[in-house]
Structure formats: C-alpha cells, structure tokens
Scaffold this active site. Structure first.
Site, PDB file in Angstrom:
ATOM      1  N   LYS A  13       0.820  -1.213   0.000  1.00 47.67           N
ATOM      2  CA  LYS A  13       0.000   0.000   0.000  1.00 47.67           C
ATOM      3  C   LYS A  13       0.858   1.270   0.000  1.00 47.67           C
ATOM      4  O   LYS A  13       0.567   2.209  -0.728  1.00 47.67           O
ATOM      5  CB  LYS A  13      -0.922   0.048   1.237  1.00 47.67           C
ATOM      6  N   ARG A  88      -8.637   1.877  10.124  1.00 44.64           N
ATOM      7  CA  ARG A  88      -8.172   0.532  10.484  1.00 44.64           C
ATOM      8  C   ARG A  88      -9.264  -0.253  11.212  1.00 44.64           C
ATOM      9  O   ARG A  88      -9.074  -1.421  11.498  1.00 44.64           O
ATOM     10  CB  ARG A  88      -7.010   0.619  11.465  1.00 44.64           C
ATOM     11  N   ARG A 124      11.793  -6.801   3.942  1.00 47.23           N
ATOM     12  CA  ARG A 124      11.574  -5.345   3.921  1.00 47.23           C
ATOM     13  C   ARG A 124      12.621  -4.623   4.786  1.00 47.23           C
ATOM     14  O   ARG A 124      12.877  -5.005   5.924  1.00 47.23           O
ATOM     15  CB  ARG A 124      10.168  -5.068   4.461  1.00 47.23           C
ATOM     16  N   ARG A 156      12.024  -2.683  10.240  1.00 48.69           N
ATOM     17  CA  ARG A 156      11.115  -2.043  11.186  1.00 48.69           C
ATOM     18  C   ARG A 156      10.924  -2.940  12.391  1.00 48.69           C
ATOM     19  O   ARG A 156      10.741  -4.139  12.215  1.00 48.69           O
ATOM     20  CB  ARG A 156       9.742  -1.839  10.512  1.00 48.69           C
ATOM     21  N   ARG A 167       0.052  -8.487  13.978  1.00 47.17           N
ATOM     22  CA  ARG A 167      -0.514  -7.476  13.062  1.00 47.17           C
ATOM     23  C   ARG A 167      -1.501  -8.125  12.093  1.00 47.17           C
ATOM     24  O   ARG A 167      -2.522  -7.525  11.750  1.00 47.17           O
ATOM     25  CB  ARG A 167       0.618  -6.754  12.311  1.00 47.17           C
TER      26      ARG A 167
END
Ligand code: AMP
Length: 210
Positions: A13, A88, A124, A156, A167
């Site tokens: 996204k 969210r 990532r 991260r 998550r």
C-alpha cells in the site's frame, strides 16, 4: 480524488500510494508514517503510541483520528488525498464518514496471499527517512545503505516475526470488516497486488480513473 488504500500489512500500500499520489497530484497520507515521525521526534503522542506499535496493536482511535484530522486540514489535501493505513477499524471509518472531509471516491483493496506477505515482510528494509527497499524485489545498490541519503537500512521493529503475526490477527479482526462496510457503499475496487510494481500502479490508476 479521495482514495483509501485498504489491505493487510506489506500488501504494498505504501509503495503504491507514493506512486499513485504522484501521478494524481494528491498527498499520500500514511498514519503509520505520521506516528513513526512522532516517535522519532519524541512527542507526547509518539510516547503514547510507541508501545502499541511495537506490539503490533492499534493505537487508540482518538490519537490516530486527531493526527489524521490535523493532516487532512492542511491546504494540500484540499485537492484530494490517498489514505494509507486509515481507517483501520469501524470506529475510524465512521469517524471519517461523519467528518467534514467530503465523500470518498474509491477504496482500493489490495489482494495478496499470506505466504507472499510473510516473504515481503521478511525482506523489507528501510532508512530512518522513510525510503524503503526489499532485499530481493528492490535491493539497494549497496547492501545495507539507502541509495537516496546514505542512511543505514534496518528492519522495522514491528516487522519481526512475532509482531507480524499479531498485526495479521489485528488486521483480520479489526480491519477486514471494513471490506463489507465499503462494499455496501459501492466503493471497493480490487487489485491483485503481486507482480511488477509499475504494473500494479497502472491497474490502480485505470480503476480509479474509470
Ligand atoms: P503501518 O505503517 O500502516 O503498517 O502502521 C504501523 C502501526 O501504526 C500499526 O501496526 C499501528 O500500531 C499503528 N497505526 C497506523 N495507522 C493506524 C490506525 N489508523 N489506527 C490505529 N493504529 C494505527
């Protein structure tokens, strides 16, 4: 053009929001990026948000809604925006709907399977200024160093395996119900979010301009 990008973590996204925002001339508004900026600059809000973010939990609605309201009120968002990571949950979607920002034109739903999410998150990496890479799909020219500003690239903290599992649970429990919410309003366009980045951008632009 007022768009919402909806989908699980690491669906792409953020990457797509950057590209589509540039093509449409609207700001890319990421609540996650704004919260991380608060943490980096040590604000009270950042301190309040940090422990939830580290655990992969949602930050309280009131905090996120305040951050978003302030951002959307800025002049550049008058022409439209892409919301990435907001809403969210249903409370946030209702808050947006009853706010004065105007109607949402499209909700772009990113479809990607769970194995691919795990692969993407594992690779990532990013620098402290928000430039992002993937070890296989979009590696930096020099390992561990940002091409743009020479900053070190790190994972991260909430991309660790334990946190990502949480998550994904939070996504299916809190965020997935929004798919029906926006389907009922006739706003959802689905994007198969795999394959070349440019190809996905093209699909999104075709859909939102249709
Ligand atoms: P993201 O960068 O969108 O993956 O967001 C990273 C983290 O920031 C999330 O796991 C949440 O802890 C927090 N966050 C971002 N946006 C929201 C939101 N709209 N509501 C609650 N928490 C959020």
């Amino acid at each position: 053009m007022r768009l919402i990008f909806l989908g699980p973590p690491a669906a792409g996204k953020g990457t797509q929001a950057n590209r589509v925002a540039e093509a449409l001339g609207v700001p890319h508004i990421s609540t996650g990026d704004m919260l991380r900026a608060h943490i980096a600059s040590g604000t009270d809000l950042g301190r309040e948000a940090a422990s939830r973010m580290e655990a992969g939990e949602l930050v309280p609605d009131a905090l996120v809604i305040a951050v978003l309201a302030e951002r959307i009120a800025r002049e550049d968002a008058a022409v439209g925006f892409i919301l990435d990571g907001f809403p969210r949950n249903l409370a946030q979607a209702l808050a947006l709907e009853t706010s004065s920002v105007g109607t949402i034109d499209r909700v772009v739903l990113f479809i990607v399977d769970e194995d691919e999410i795990v692969r993407r998150i594992g690779g990532r990496r990013g620098c402290s200024r928000g430039h992002t890479y993937h070890l296989d799909d979009h590696p930096p020219s020099q390992p561990g160093v940002c091409d743009v500003d020479g900053e070190p690239l790190v994972q991260r903290p909430d991309d660790s395996e334990v946190v990502i599992r949480n998550r994904l649970n939070v996504y299916s429990r809190e965020t997935e119900p929004l798919i029906d919410f926006y389907h009922d309003r006739g706003l959802v366009v689905e994007i198969q979010a795999f394959g070349p980045v440019q190809h996905i951008t093209r699909q999104i632009l075709d859909e939102v301009r249709a």
